[in-house]
Design a protein around this motif. Structure first.
Motif, PDB file in Angstrom:
ATOM      1  N   GLY A  81      -3.349   6.587  -1.541  1.00 15.65           N
ATOM      2  CA  GLY A  81      -3.597   5.003  -1.491  1.00 15.65           C
ATOM      3  C   GLY A  81      -5.021   4.285  -1.454  1.00 15.65           C
ATOM      4  O   GLY A  81      -5.247   3.394  -1.284  1.00 15.65           O
ATOM      5  N   SER A 124      -6.128   4.691  -7.514  1.00 13.61           N
ATOM      6  CA  SER A 124      -6.277   5.263  -6.129  1.00 13.61           C
ATOM      7  C   SER A 124      -6.820   6.717  -6.189  1.00 13.61           C
ATOM      8  O   SER A 124      -6.894   7.172  -7.309  1.00 13.61           O
ATOM      9  CB  SER A 124      -5.141   5.118  -5.401  1.00 13.61           C
ATOM     10  N   CYS A 177      -0.017   1.386  -4.142  1.00 14.07           N
ATOM     11  CA  CYS A 177      -1.383   1.935  -3.989  1.00 14.07           C
ATOM     12  C   CYS A 177      -1.218   3.396  -3.964  1.00 14.07           C
ATOM     13  O   CYS A 177      -2.117   4.130  -4.657  1.00 14.07           O
ATOM     14  CB  CYS A 177      -2.232   1.398  -2.886  1.00 14.07           C
ATOM     15  N   CYS A 209      -8.312   3.114  -2.704  1.00  6.99           N
ATOM     16  CA  CYS A 209      -8.718   2.623  -3.757  1.00  6.99           C
ATOM     17  C   CYS A 209     -10.107   2.863  -4.309  1.00  6.99           C
ATOM     18  O   CYS A 209     -10.977   3.006  -3.424  1.00  6.99           O
ATOM     19  CB  CYS A 209      -8.636   0.996  -3.760  1.00  6.99           C
ATOM     20  N   CYS A 235      -9.532  -5.916  -7.930  1.00  3.33           N
ATOM     21  CA  CYS A 235      -8.174  -5.441  -7.943  1.00  3.33           C
ATOM     22  C   CYS A 235      -7.217  -6.684  -7.813  1.00  3.33           C
ATOM     23  O   CYS A 235      -7.510  -7.677  -6.757  1.00  3.33           O
ATOM     24  CB  CYS A 235      -7.789  -4.704  -6.827  1.00  3.33           C
ATOM     25  N   GLN A 262       0.786  -1.342   0.117  1.00  4.76           N
ATOM     26  CA  GLN A 262       0.186  -0.178  -0.013  1.00  4.76           C
ATOM     27  C   GLN A 262       0.978   1.285   0.181  1.00  4.76           C
ATOM     28  O   GLN A 262       0.676   2.431  -0.645  1.00  4.76           O
ATOM     29  CB  GLN A 262      -0.858  -0.014   1.269  1.00  4.76           C
ATOM     30  N   CYS A 293      -0.978   4.382  -7.926  1.00  3.78           N
ATOM     31  CA  CYS A 293      -1.929   3.379  -8.724  1.00  3.78           C
ATOM     32  C   CYS A 293      -2.739   4.251  -9.387  1.00  3.78           C
ATOM     33  O   CYS A 293      -3.380   5.295  -8.708  1.00  3.78           O
ATOM     34  CB  CYS A 293      -2.640   2.209  -7.860  1.00  3.78           C
TER      35      CYS A 293
END
Length: 109
Positions: A29, A23, A17, A31, A39, A13, A20
């Motif tokens: 981070g 995110s 994350c 989601c 995921c 994370q 990502c």
């Protein structure tokens, strides 16, 4: 999640994350993948940790081969090895796998 897996999840994370594309835009981070989507990093996380910890190599290709053999075949990959998510760069696991490997390995250093 077991305490053992939790420490690896925290590392992922913190590294993955936050960058990502799924995110929150502020980089916390959090989601934003919808409930009806998945995921692959979350779904297959225990297997991912086992793969990373079992591969002893300086080559990312060795980690990728192990991922394809142990996770991709169970996910959406066809018997001939084709994955439409991977081919369209929609698989977070494939997209961030080098960072995932790095984060998991950093826990034990």
């Amino acid at each position: 999640m077991t305490p053992e897996l939790e420490k690896y999840w925290q590392a992922v994370q913190n590294v993955v994350c936050r960058v990502c594309i799924d995110s929150d835009p502020s980089g916390n981070g959090v989601c934003r993948i919808s409930e009806d989507s998945m995921c692959a990093v979350k779904v297959y996380f225990p297997k991912i940790v086992n793969i990373v910890l079992s591969v002893k190599s300086d080559k990312m290709d060795d980690y990728i081969i192990a991922l394809r053999e142990n996770v991709c075949k169970e996910c959406r990959e066809t018997p001939d090895g084709v994955c439409e998510l991977r081919n369209s760069v929609e698989c977070a696991l494939d997209r961030y796998y080098p960072l995932i490997v790095q984060a998991i390995e950093s826990v034990n250093k």
